[in-house]
Design a protein around this motif. Sequence first.
Motif, PDB file in Angstrom:
ATOM      1  N   ALA A 234      -3.764  41.445  17.312  1.00  0.00           N
ATOM      2  CA  ALA A 234      -4.156  40.532  16.227  1.00  0.00           C
ATOM      3  C   ALA A 234      -4.381  41.310  14.935  1.00  0.00           C
ATOM      4  CB  ALA A 234      -5.425  39.770  16.618  1.00  0.00           C
ATOM      5  N   GLY A 235      -5.024  42.471  15.048  1.00  0.00           N
ATOM      6  CA  GLY A 235      -5.234  43.310  13.871  1.00  0.00           C
ATOM      7  C   GLY A 235      -3.929  43.802  13.280  1.00  0.00           C
ATOM      8  N   VAL A 236      -2.995  44.190  14.136  1.00  0.00           N
ATOM      9  CA  VAL A 236      -1.699  44.663  13.661  1.00  0.00           C
ATOM     10  C   VAL A 236      -0.970  43.544  12.918  1.00  0.00           C
ATOM     11  CG1 VAL A 236       0.577  45.489  14.372  1.00  0.00           C
ATOM     12  CG2 VAL A 236      -1.484  46.429  15.435  1.00  0.00           C
ATOM     13  N   ARG A 237      -0.977  42.338  13.495  1.00  0.00           N
ATOM     14  CA  ARG A 237      -0.306  41.213  12.830  1.00  0.00           C
ATOM     15  C   ARG A 237      -0.906  40.963  11.453  1.00  0.00           C
ATOM     16  NH1 ARG A 237      -0.569  38.989  18.062  1.00  0.00           N
ATOM     17  NH2 ARG A 237      -2.429  37.790  17.506  1.00  0.00           N
ATOM     18  N   CYS A 238      -2.225  40.993  11.382  1.00  0.00           N
ATOM     19  CA  CYS A 238      -2.918  40.759  10.113  1.00  0.00           C
ATOM     20  C   CYS A 238      -2.528  41.811   9.085  1.00  0.00           C
ATOM     21  CB  CYS A 238      -4.421  40.761  10.343  1.00  0.00           C
ATOM     22  SG  CYS A 238      -5.410  40.567   8.841  1.00  0.00           S
ATOM     23  N   GLU A 239      -2.563  43.066   9.470  1.00  0.00           N
ATOM     24  CA  GLU A 239      -2.274  44.140   8.529  1.00  0.00           C
ATOM     25  C   GLU A 239      -0.805  44.161   8.117  1.00  0.00           C
ATOM     26  OE1 GLU A 239      -4.733  45.873   7.127  1.00  0.00           O
ATOM     27  OE2 GLU A 239      -6.006  44.572   8.333  1.00  0.00           O
ATOM     28  N   MET A 240       0.081  43.792   9.048  1.00  0.00           N
ATOM     29  CA  MET A 240       1.499  43.749   8.696  1.00  0.00           C
ATOM     30  C   MET A 240       1.775  42.623   7.702  1.00  0.00           C
ATOM     31  SD  MET A 240       2.797  46.335  10.189  1.00  0.00           S
ATOM     32  CE  MET A 240       4.562  46.061   9.973  1.00  0.00           C
ATOM     33  N   ILE A 241       1.048  41.507   7.840  1.00  0.00           N
ATOM     34  CA  ILE A 241       1.188  40.421   6.866  1.00  0.00           C
ATOM     35  C   ILE A 241       0.685  40.883   5.505  1.00  0.00           C
ATOM     36  CG2 ILE A 241       0.342  38.134   6.226  1.00  0.00           C
ATOM     37  CD1 ILE A 241       0.374  37.453   9.233  1.00  0.00           C
ATOM     38  N   LEU A 242      -0.447  41.572   5.497  1.00  0.00           N
ATOM     39  CA  LEU A 242      -0.970  42.115   4.239  1.00  0.00           C
ATOM     40  C   LEU A 242       0.055  43.053   3.610  1.00  0.00           C
ATOM     41  CD1 LEU A 242      -4.667  42.935   5.184  1.00  0.00           C
ATOM     42  CD2 LEU A 242      -3.881  41.173   3.614  1.00  0.00           C
ATOM     43  N   ASN A 243       0.676  43.854   4.445  1.00  0.00           N
ATOM     44  CA  ASN A 243       1.698  44.780   3.970  1.00  0.00           C
ATOM     45  C   ASN A 243       2.842  44.011   3.331  1.00  0.00           C
ATOM     46  OD1 ASN A 243       3.338  46.969   3.562  1.00  0.00           O
ATOM     47  ND2 ASN A 243       3.907  47.230   5.714  1.00  0.00           N
ATOM     48  N   ALA A 244       3.281  42.934   3.994  1.00  0.00           N
ATOM     49  CA  ALA A 244       4.433  42.181   3.510  1.00  0.00           C
ATOM     50  C   ALA A 244       4.162  41.502   2.172  1.00  0.00           C
ATOM     51  CB  ALA A 244       4.837  41.142   4.549  1.00  0.00           C
ATOM     52  N   ILE A 245       2.917  41.077   1.957  1.00  0.00           N
ATOM     53  CA  ILE A 245       2.590  40.384   0.712  1.00  0.00           C
ATOM     54  C   ILE A 245       1.952  41.298  -0.317  1.00  0.00           C
ATOM     55  CG2 ILE A 245       2.319  38.183   1.909  1.00  0.00           C
ATOM     56  CD1 ILE A 245      -0.689  38.487   1.697  1.00  0.00           C
ATOM     57  N   GLY A 246       1.924  42.600  -0.011  1.00  0.00           N
ATOM     58  CA  GLY A 246       1.363  43.556  -0.979  1.00  0.00           C
ATOM     59  C   GLY A 246      -0.142  43.558  -0.998  1.00  0.00           C
ATOM     60  N   GLY A 247      -0.780  43.155   0.101  1.00  0.00           N
ATOM     61  CA  GLY A 247      -2.231  43.034   0.115  1.00  0.00           C
ATOM     62  C   GLY A 247      -2.974  44.340   0.146  1.00  0.00           C
ATOM     63  N   TRP A 248      -2.255  45.472   0.308  1.00  0.00           N
ATOM     64  CA  TRP A 248      -2.941  46.759   0.320  1.00  0.00           C
ATOM     65  C   TRP A 248      -3.153  47.313  -1.066  1.00  0.00           C
ATOM     66  CZ3 TRP A 248       0.310  48.983   4.893  1.00  0.00           C
ATOM     67  CH2 TRP A 248      -0.208  48.470   6.082  1.00  0.00           C
ATOM     68  N   GLU A 249      -2.605  46.655  -2.072  1.00  0.00           N
ATOM     69  CA  GLU A 249      -2.796  47.149  -3.426  1.00  0.00           C
ATOM     70  C   GLU A 249      -4.168  46.750  -3.948  1.00  0.00           C
ATOM     71  OE1 GLU A 249       0.384  45.771  -5.808  1.00  0.00           O
ATOM     72  OE2 GLU A 249       1.936  46.751  -4.605  1.00  0.00           O
ATOM     73  N   GLN A 250      -4.732  47.627  -4.789  1.00  0.00           N
ATOM     74  CA  GLN A 250      -6.025  47.320  -5.391  1.00  0.00           C
ATOM     75  C   GLN A 250      -5.905  46.074  -6.259  1.00  0.00           C
ATOM     76  OE1 GLN A 250      -9.085  49.001  -5.082  1.00  0.00           O
ATOM     77  NE2 GLN A 250      -9.814  47.167  -6.100  1.00  0.00           N
ATOM     78  N   ILE A 251      -6.798  45.118  -6.033  1.00  0.00           N
ATOM     79  CA  ILE A 251      -6.784  43.882  -6.807  1.00  0.00           C
ATOM     80  C   ILE A 251      -7.702  44.038  -7.999  1.00  0.00           C
ATOM     81  CG2 ILE A 251      -7.321  41.416  -6.744  1.00  0.00           C
ATOM     82  CD1 ILE A 251      -6.795  41.522  -3.733  1.00  0.00           C
ATOM     83  N   ASP A 252      -7.152  43.804  -9.189  1.00  0.00           N
ATOM     84  CA  ASP A 252      -7.991  43.812 -10.376  1.00  0.00           C
ATOM     85  C   ASP A 252      -8.791  42.523 -10.385  1.00  0.00           C
ATOM     86  OD1 ASP A 252      -7.046  46.211 -11.298  1.00  0.00           O
ATOM     87  OD2 ASP A 252      -5.345  45.274 -12.322  1.00  0.00           O
ATOM     88  N   SER A 253     -10.099  42.651 -10.276  1.00  0.00           N
ATOM     89  CA  SER A 253     -10.912  41.452 -10.147  1.00  0.00           C
ATOM     90  C   SER A 253     -11.974  41.415 -11.220  1.00  0.00           C
ATOM     91  CB  SER A 253     -11.569  41.404  -8.769  1.00  0.00           C
ATOM     92  OG  SER A 253     -12.324  42.564  -8.548  1.00  0.00           O
ATOM     93  N   ASP A 254     -12.296  40.200 -11.655  1.00  0.00           N
ATOM     94  CA  ASP A 254     -13.382  40.063 -12.610  1.00  0.00           C
ATOM     95  C   ASP A 254     -14.686  39.945 -11.850  1.00  0.00           C
ATOM     96  OD1 ASP A 254     -13.585  37.472 -11.654  1.00  0.00           O
ATOM     97  OD2 ASP A 254     -12.315  36.652 -13.259  1.00  0.00           O
ATOM     98  N   ALA A 255     -15.760  39.689 -12.573  1.00  0.00           N
ATOM     99  CA  ALA A 255     -17.083  39.699 -11.947  1.00  0.00           C
ATOM    100  C   ALA A 255     -17.203  38.665 -10.852  1.00  0.00           C
ATOM    101  CB  ALA A 255     -18.157  39.463 -13.009  1.00  0.00           C
ATOM    102  N   GLU A 256     -16.444  37.582 -10.943  1.00  0.00           N
ATOM    103  CA  GLU A 256     -16.560  36.531  -9.954  1.00  0.00           C
ATOM    104  C   GLU A 256     -15.718  36.807  -8.719  1.00  0.00           C
ATOM    105  OE1 GLU A 256     -17.322  32.852 -13.080  1.00  0.00           O
ATOM    106  OE2 GLU A 256     -15.509  32.912 -11.860  1.00  0.00           O
ATOM    107  N   GLU A 257     -14.894  37.882  -8.741  1.00  0.00           N
ATOM    108  CA  GLU A 257     -14.000  38.142  -7.635  1.00  0.00           C
ATOM    109  C   GLU A 257     -14.239  39.512  -7.021  1.00  0.00           C
ATOM    110  OE1 GLU A 257     -10.447  37.679  -9.848  1.00  0.00           O
ATOM    111  OE2 GLU A 257     -10.065  35.685  -9.036  1.00  0.00           O
ATOM    112  N   GLU A 258     -15.424  40.069  -7.248  1.00  0.00           N
ATOM    113  CA  GLU A 258     -15.651  41.437  -6.832  1.00  0.00           C
ATOM    114  C   GLU A 258     -15.648  41.609  -5.332  1.00  0.00           C
ATOM    115  OE1 GLU A 258     -19.213  42.235  -9.114  1.00  0.00           O
ATOM    116  OE2 GLU A 258     -18.119  43.747 -10.207  1.00  0.00           O
ATOM    117  N   GLY A 259     -15.782  40.506  -4.567  1.00  0.00           N
ATOM    118  CA  GLY A 259     -15.771  40.616  -3.125  1.00  0.00           C
ATOM    119  C   GLY A 259     -14.414  40.930  -2.552  1.00  0.00           C
ATOM    120  N   GLU A 260     -13.347  40.871  -3.358  1.00  0.00           N
ATOM    121  CA  GLU A 260     -12.022  41.107  -2.835  1.00  0.00           C
ATOM    122  C   GLU A 260     -11.682  42.581  -2.934  1.00  0.00           C
ATOM    123  OE1 GLU A 260     -10.569  36.807  -4.521  1.00  0.00           O
ATOM    124  OE2 GLU A 260      -9.142  38.446  -4.443  1.00  0.00           O
ATOM    125  N   ALA A 261     -12.078  43.342  -1.921  1.00  0.00           N
ATOM    126  CA  ALA A 261     -11.911  44.788  -1.951  1.00  0.00           C
ATOM    127  C   ALA A 261     -10.475  45.168  -1.657  1.00  0.00           C
ATOM    128  CB  ALA A 261     -12.842  45.442  -0.912  1.00  0.00           C
TER     129      ALA A 261
END
Length: 449
Positions: A112-139
């Motif tokens: 399950a973890g592998v599937r999740c991380e591979m999906i993140l990989n496919a959508i570019g989810g490993w890149e640092q997200i530039d977040s404003d003060a209201e989105e700081e929880g998205e590490a």
Amino acid sequence: MATQHTPESAQVLLLAAADHNLHVLPNLLRQHTPNVADPETLRTPLHNAIASLEKVEPQPPSAEKLKDAETTIRLLLENGAIWNTLDKEHETPGCIAYRLGYEHLYEMMVDAGVRCEMILNAIGGWEQIDSDAEEEGEAEGTVVVENDGEADDIPGLVSIDSSIGSIKNSDKMDEDGVIVDAPEADSEKNATKEKKSHPEDIAAEISNPDSTLSASEVLEYNATTETPSYLSSTLTFTPHSLLDSNRNAVMMDWESSVMDLTASLLLPEENTTNRTVLNVGFGMGIVDKAFEKGKPTRHIIAEAHPDVLKKLREDGWYDMPHVTILEGKWQDTLPIFMLENPDVTLGAIYFDTFGESYDQLKQFFSEYVVGLLDPEVGRFGFFHGLGADRRICYDVYTKVVEFDLLECGLDTNWVEVDLPELKTEKWEDVKRKYFNLDTYRLPICTFGA
């Protein structure tokens, strides 16, 4: 539109998961997110489905009960249950399965973890997200699973989103107890030993399983070992370690046995046709000294930190005729090196940087290793510290990086290395451990046939 429900009905979901009640669960999951947790234990339905198998009686669970547990886990995962949420004992559901000895359930959680991380990989989810003060929880390295607000109005329950490592107090929490986001296991894909740093009180709190840090504090803490911060810090060389200005360990001498074996496997004696070596990230020079035992014909070292470059010069590496030092970030120096040496191929490549994310490792092997490694005898390796704070994360990221390497045409052979017990005194001069397991997986990558 979110379905309204009562605290009692959500508690029924937690109980139904623990009982593996497959008659009730499907209907409950049509009404509720599976990502709620008991406020006392912080256990989710996924935790409960596994923890209820703990042998409280002399007889182990029946085969039928184990099958129901497997079906329950699969059902929860199919409905969006988060694989790496931590309970109050700092355990993920997979950690519980491993502790109780249910290997097949543990493997379900790894997958399950592998599937999740591979999906993140496919959508570019490993890149640092530039977040404003209201989105700081998205590490970094995260994706937010929308819970549609389903748990937002449930007193006495915990609502979980999927922001990795974010811990924040809900603005709806009241004196009766309620809605907080539960922490998840650190799934930072840190191939480069990205040990964190922050002032003493923050660092100590982050290592505390009961941490109540806000997401913004965690993000600020994480940012201090990103490459720009690291390269501007002052390093300290001790007899046993290399520390940055916040006492984060860049490298330690316990790695010597791993590095010696790595060098001997990457540049074996039988390779007589190409004994050219590239190492990215000198640090204490442990692997470079090990490579030198194999008498490379050319030894290229890419290093960015000015303090390490100074030490290289003091220790005479610049005076060795077969050694080439590439000063600066590898992202800047390697393209120039390849342009100036268009015909060069390398017999061995090793990667062990500090303060970089998995994205950098992936960029390195997908863009540079495939262009520089000798297709016949070349071997590539890297320091595998991905998710090394806990077994399930290590197992997940072992599979993830193997898939990514295979996509680049590289087959990976894993050599398991039993580590001498890393006793407390080994870490007494550093902020926190960066490797917390008894076994290290050493990767040796070659081009497939």
